[in-house]
Design a protein around this motif. Structure first.
Motif, PDB file in Angstrom:
ATOM      1  N   ILE A  63     -62.799  -5.479  19.677  1.00 15.70           N
ATOM      2  CA  ILE A  63     -61.480  -4.685  19.428  1.00 15.70           C
ATOM      3  C   ILE A  63     -62.127  -3.153  19.677  1.00 15.70           C
ATOM      4  O   ILE A  63     -62.562  -2.623  18.728  1.00 15.70           O
ATOM      5  N   LEU A  64     -61.662  -2.828  20.709  1.00 15.41           N
ATOM      6  CA  LEU A  64     -61.882  -1.395  21.078  1.00 15.41           C
ATOM      7  C   LEU A  64     -60.754  -0.460  20.893  1.00 15.41           C
ATOM      8  O   LEU A  64     -59.745  -1.021  21.760  1.00 15.41           O
ATOM      9  N   LYS A  65     -60.705   0.606  20.411  1.00 16.15           N
ATOM     10  CA  LYS A  65     -59.394   1.418  20.374  1.00 16.15           C
ATOM     11  C   LYS A  65     -59.685   3.264  20.748  1.00 16.15           C
ATOM     12  O   LYS A  65     -60.776   3.420  20.276  1.00 16.15           O
ATOM     13  N   ASN A  66     -58.785   3.638  21.416  1.00 13.63           N
ATOM     14  CA  ASN A  66     -58.831   4.998  21.795  1.00 13.63           C
ATOM     15  C   ASN A  66     -58.425   5.502  20.557  1.00 13.63           C
ATOM     16  O   ASN A  66     -57.978   5.046  19.589  1.00 13.63           O
ATOM     17  N   GLU A 101     -63.400  -8.641  16.607  1.00 13.45           N
ATOM     18  CA  GLU A 101     -62.101  -9.508  16.648  1.00 13.45           C
ATOM     19  C   GLU A 101     -61.685 -10.020  15.206  1.00 13.45           C
ATOM     20  O   GLU A 101     -62.587  -9.969  14.423  1.00 13.45           O
ATOM     21  N   SER A 125     -54.301   3.382  21.021  1.00 11.41           N
ATOM     22  CA  SER A 125     -54.442   2.194  21.735  1.00 11.41           C
ATOM     23  C   SER A 125     -55.547   1.364  22.051  1.00 11.41           C
ATOM     24  O   SER A 125     -56.515   2.198  21.916  1.00 11.41           O
ATOM     25  N   VAL A 126     -55.485   0.339  22.868  1.00 11.22           N
ATOM     26  CA  VAL A 126     -56.718  -0.565  23.114  1.00 11.22           C
ATOM     27  C   VAL A 126     -57.336   0.041  24.250  1.00 11.22           C
ATOM     28  O   VAL A 126     -56.588   0.253  25.141  1.00 11.22           O
ATOM     29  N   ASN A 127     -58.419   0.087  24.169  1.00  7.38           N
ATOM     30  CA  ASN A 127     -59.428   0.407  25.253  1.00  7.38           C
ATOM     31  C   ASN A 127     -59.918  -0.950  25.872  1.00  7.38           C
ATOM     32  O   ASN A 127     -60.706  -1.620  25.136  1.00  7.38           O
ATOM     33  N   THR A 128     -59.752  -1.326  27.054  1.00 10.70           N
ATOM     34  CA  THR A 128     -60.386  -2.459  27.831  1.00 10.70           C
ATOM     35  C   THR A 128     -61.669  -2.241  28.347  1.00 10.70           C
ATOM     36  O   THR A 128     -61.828  -1.398  29.513  1.00 10.70           O
TER      37      THR A 128
END
Lengths: 57, 322
Positions: free
Chosen positions: B252-255, B292, B259-262
């Motif tokens: 899980i990568l978030k800004n 995750e 918000s989620v960063n894909t």
């Protein structure tokens, strides 16, 4: 494999990202450790329109 | 009978005393499962003939905090400091019971070091109930008040004592103490509920292992390099699991704004150890990385942290983007 991604042998790449490379060469330059087959696999299938001649036939 | 003010509800004061050839006679308690107050086992949880019990217990060990259960095993011995019942003796010599004794059990933990103590001490005085597990695979809890349901026994105090030095004659100084509530005496006697499992609980229901996420190299606006090792043994999970964990569905990568960063790519690092994550990262911000959820990892194909392995959970790592 994660939805929307393609396996590369070392991990995964986002399909839309791979498709953003216009040529296999450009992809290979950015990802020298990934086979260009990955780029080829995600290219949209070309739709061949039947020519007018074909339609007439 | 309808409810009447100032009238005690009463039940018949008898119980049949026939004894069968097999009966529940609790053996040594070899482990406990800390469960949330509202956690319960019911007929749905058990499934037909109890077929779902093991998988539901295993799934519950991976759930989010609030629904997660925490198995603790390898109890090697017990010091029973339970209080004796109190009696009042009247002037003519007759006795009446004043109160039941309160259960206090202290178990020696045979396995687990400082890391386990550190985590268990977070439960000190916390609001979890307890399911006790015996050597002969019984789970002991109590009734909920609804038929065919079992919940944990209420606990006043769960205390994990600070570790003590080994002097060469003792192997471990790890002890966990359960001071059960006043209600627990009835919960473990009149209202006791138990399940005889057809599987070994200790070898099938595991607690999560902490995973440490850290940067193996400074990030850029397009690359992030993340190492993943088990907290105590420093097992390199990326080297161990390679492409099983090098996938977008495992992280899980978030800004900075949450918000989620894909990411555009997740791979086993070629230049630096750990994961090499490719993407578009906003300059001069702080992003976060974490694995995750344990449930999501166990649902991947191939699975990560599904039985017979322990589930894993990482810290949330802040990654500074230059």
């Amino acid at each position: 494999m994660t939805a929307g991604y393609i396996e590369t042998g070392r991990g995964e790449l986002l399909i839309s990202y791979v498709q953003s490379f216009a040529t296999a060469e450009a992809f290979a330059k950015a990802h020298p450790d990934v086979s260009v087959e990955v780029w080829k696999k995600v290219q949209p299938k070309k739709v061949v329109k039947p020519s007018e001649d074909t339609e007439k036939k | 009978m309808s409810n009447v003010l100032s009238t005690l509800a009463s039940t018949n004061a008898f119980g049949n005393t026939g004894v069968q050839t097999t009966y529940f006679d609790p053996k040594e308690i070899i482990g406990a499962i800390l469960v949330p107050k509202d956690w319960k086992i019911d007929s749905t949880y058990l499934g037909t003939l109890g077929v779902s019990l093991k998988t539901n217990l295993q799934a519950d060990t991976r759930k989010a905090i609030g629904d997660r259960i925490f198995p603790i095993f390898s109890f090697g011995g017990v010091t029973d400091s339970s209080a004796e019942s109190k009696y009042q003796t009247f002037g003519y010599g007759s006795e009446r019971k004043a109160s039941d004794g309160k259960y206090t059990w202290e178990f020696d933990l045979m396995q687990g070091g400082i890391s386990l103590i550190k985590n268990l001490r977070k439960f000190n005085s916390s609001d979890y109930d307890v399911i006790f597990c015996t050597r002969d695979s019984y789970m002991i809890g109590t009734k909920t008040g609804t038929a065919s349901q079992m919940k944990g026994v209420s606990c006043d105090l769960l205390d994990v004592k600070p570790w003590k030095l080994s002097d060469g004659s003792n192997a471990t100084g790890l002890k966990i103490k359960f001071s059960l509530s006043l209600a627990a005496t009835a919960e473990l006697n009149e209202n006791v509920e138990y399940i005889k499992t057809d599987f070994d609980i200790e070898s099938n229901v595991h607690g999560l292992i902490d995973v440490r996420a850290y940067e193996t190299h400074a990030a850029s606006t397009t690359k992030m390099y993340i190492g993943l090792t088990t907290n105590e043994n420093d097992v390199d999970l990326v080297a161990l699991l390679t492409t099983t964990i090098a996938k977008a569905g495992a992280i899980i990568l978030k800004n900075a704004d949450g918000s989620v960063n894909t990411p555009s790519g997740v791979a086993v690092g070629a230049t630096y150890s750990g994961l090499e994550i490719t993407g578009t990262f906003v300059t001069a911000t702080s992003m976060t990385f974490q694995l995750e959820t344990p449930t999501a990892l166990a649902a991947l194909s191939p699975t990560i942290g599904a039985e017979p392995e322990n589930g894993i959970e990482s810290n949330v790592l802040t990654v500074a983007i230059p």
